[in-house]
Motif scaffolding. Structure first.
Motif, PDB file in Angstrom:
ATOM      1  N   TRP A   1     -20.146  37.509  33.977  1.00 17.33           N
ATOM      2  CA  TRP A   1     -20.089  38.338  35.173  1.00 17.33           C
ATOM      3  C   TRP A   1     -18.628  38.467  35.591  1.00 17.33           C
ATOM      4  O   TRP A   1     -17.861  37.488  35.517  1.00 17.33           O
ATOM      5  CB  TRP A   1     -20.858  37.712  36.340  1.00 17.33           C
TER       6      TRP A   1
ATOM      7  N   THR B   1     -19.826  32.739  44.358  1.00 11.10           N
ATOM      8  CA  THR B   1     -20.928  33.073  43.449  1.00 11.10           C
ATOM      9  C   THR B   1     -21.547  31.819  42.860  1.00 11.10           C
ATOM     10  O   THR B   1     -22.778  31.724  42.728  1.00 11.10           O
ATOM     11  CB  THR B   1     -20.437  34.009  42.338  1.00 11.10           C
TER      12      THR B   1
ATOM     13  N   LEU C   1     -31.488  36.979  41.239  1.00 10.86           N
ATOM     14  CA  LEU C   1     -30.369  37.916  41.243  1.00 10.86           C
ATOM     15  C   LEU C   1     -30.240  38.623  42.593  1.00 10.86           C
ATOM     16  O   LEU C   1     -29.127  38.841  43.081  1.00 10.86           O
ATOM     17  CB  LEU C   1     -30.545  38.945  40.127  1.00 10.86           C
ATOM     18  N   ASP C   2     -31.365  38.993  43.191  1.00 13.14           N
ATOM     19  CA  ASP C   2     -31.314  39.673  44.481  1.00 13.14           C
ATOM     20  C   ASP C   2     -30.676  38.786  45.545  1.00 13.14           C
ATOM     21  O   ASP C   2     -29.856  39.256  46.360  1.00 13.14           O
ATOM     22  CB  ASP C   2     -32.720  40.071  44.922  1.00 13.14           C
TER      23      ASP C   2
ATOM     24  N   ASP D   1     -26.920  38.583  44.852  1.00 14.40           N
ATOM     25  CA  ASP D   1     -26.234  39.835  45.187  1.00 14.40           C
ATOM     26  C   ASP D   1     -26.119  40.036  46.692  1.00 14.40           C
ATOM     27  O   ASP D   1     -25.165  40.671  47.161  1.00 14.40           O
ATOM     28  CB  ASP D   1     -26.964  41.015  44.561  1.00 14.40           C
ATOM     29  N   THR D   2     -27.070  39.514  47.441  1.00 11.59           N
ATOM     30  CA  THR D   2     -26.963  39.594  48.895  1.00 11.59           C
ATOM     31  C   THR D   2     -25.811  38.729  49.391  1.00 11.59           C
ATOM     32  O   THR D   2     -25.068  39.116  50.306  1.00 11.59           O
ATOM     33  CB  THR D   2     -28.280  39.140  49.553  1.00 11.59           C
TER      34      THR D   2
ATOM     35  N   PRO E   1     -21.961  40.605  47.180  1.00 15.96           N
ATOM     36  CA  PRO E   1     -22.189  41.971  46.668  1.00 15.96           C
ATOM     37  C   PRO E   1     -21.108  42.375  45.665  1.00 15.96           C
ATOM     38  O   PRO E   1     -19.983  41.884  45.694  1.00 15.96           O
ATOM     39  CB  PRO E   1     -22.104  42.834  47.933  1.00 15.96           C
TER      40      PRO E   1
ATOM     41  N   ILE F   1     -21.108  42.246  42.202  1.00 17.96           N
ATOM     42  CA  ILE F   1     -20.935  41.559  40.923  1.00 17.96           C
ATOM     43  C   ILE F   1     -21.170  42.539  39.775  1.00 17.96           C
ATOM     44  O   ILE F   1     -22.132  43.314  39.785  1.00 17.96           O
ATOM     45  CB  ILE F   1     -21.912  40.373  40.810  1.00 17.96           C
TER      46      ILE F   1
ATOM     47  N   ARG G   1     -22.139  42.793  35.950  1.00 13.77           N
ATOM     48  CA  ARG G   1     -22.756  42.003  34.883  1.00 13.77           C
ATOM     49  C   ARG G   1     -22.587  42.713  33.550  1.00 13.77           C
ATOM     50  O   ARG G   1     -22.786  43.921  33.448  1.00 13.77           O
ATOM     51  CB  ARG G   1     -24.229  41.757  35.199  1.00 13.77           C
TER      52      ARG G   1
END
Length: 235
Positions: A24, A35, A91-92, A95-96, A99, A101, A103
């Motif tokens: 990533w 992250t 993943l959700d 990402d929250t 934001p 990222i 891949r």
């Protein structure tokens, strides 16, 4: 349940039939750290996804921007079940928290050959993980194996091998186009010093190393240094 571990993965464990790797891009060292913690939270608050997942490890690249993911599965079918049912929710959540990222896709491998300078209590603790990623112009499983075998021949013939290397674990991509070497070094500086020796790479100048470096069909090769940032295993 899921627990953290500081231990590096065992690349030689026989119950891992499907080692998977992905990267990533996150942009900055601060986002790398955020992250890593987001991944830890997303996994620790949920049950371990499958008995067939032996371990999941995350590494921060010394470029300050990249994360390497390394999961050790019993087989690919177990991963596919996880990907269909439990991957997206993790993943959700990540990402929250972080934001944006980027891949770069999951790659599937099989470990082919490994070499170690020491085992058991005599083996030094890894201070740096070096990933060498070699790409070939077209699928050719025999070429993958031949190139790795040539590396081992060059290592065996090297009159002055560098003492900073601990282990090298060569993985062949299942699509026949890549070789990934997961190498453990005592420190990043040891690897830097090895690259600074005469020649194009960590080996001494020799016909064997020249053969490795000029192998027909290689289109790309990258080298990145990483720190082990997070290990997750079943409780």
């Amino acid at each position: 349940m899921t627990r953290r571990t500081d231990a590096h993965p065992d690349l030689l464990r026989p119950d891992v039939g499907a080692p998977l790797f992905s990267t990533w891009s996150v942009g900055t060292p601060e986002r790398q750290a955020r992250t890593v913690e987001a991944v830890a939270r997303a996994w620790e608050r949920r049950p371990w996804p499958a008995e067939a997942l032996r371990a999941y490890h995350l590494y921060t690249a010394h470029d300050g921007s990249t994360l390497l993911h390394h999961s050790q599965w019993e087989d690919e079918s177990a991963y596919e079940g996880f990907a269909r049912t439990r991957r997206q929710e993790r993943l959700d959540e990540i990402d929250t928290a972080v934001p944006g990222i980027e891949r770069h896709g999951l790659r599937r491998y099989r470990r082919y050959r490994s070499g170690t300078s020491a085992t058991g209590p005599e083996a030094p603790a890894p201070g740096c993980v070096v990933i060498v990623d070699v790409e070939f112009e077209s699928p050719d499983p025999q070429r993958q194996r031949d190139w790795v075998d040539a590396v081992f021949e060059a290592l065996a013939a090297d009159p002055e091998p560098h003492t900073g290397g601990i282990s090298a674990h060569f993985h062949l991509s299942t699509d026949g186009t890549r070789v990934l070497n997961y190498a453990e070094w005592v420190s990043a500086q040891a690897h830097i010093d090895a690259l600074a020796t005469p020649g194009d790479g960590p080996g001494s100048p020799s016909p064997e190393w020249e053969r490795v470096q000029t192998w027909p069909g290689i289109t790309k090769g990258t080298v990145r240094r990483y720190d082990h940032a997070l290990g997750l295993v079943p409780r």
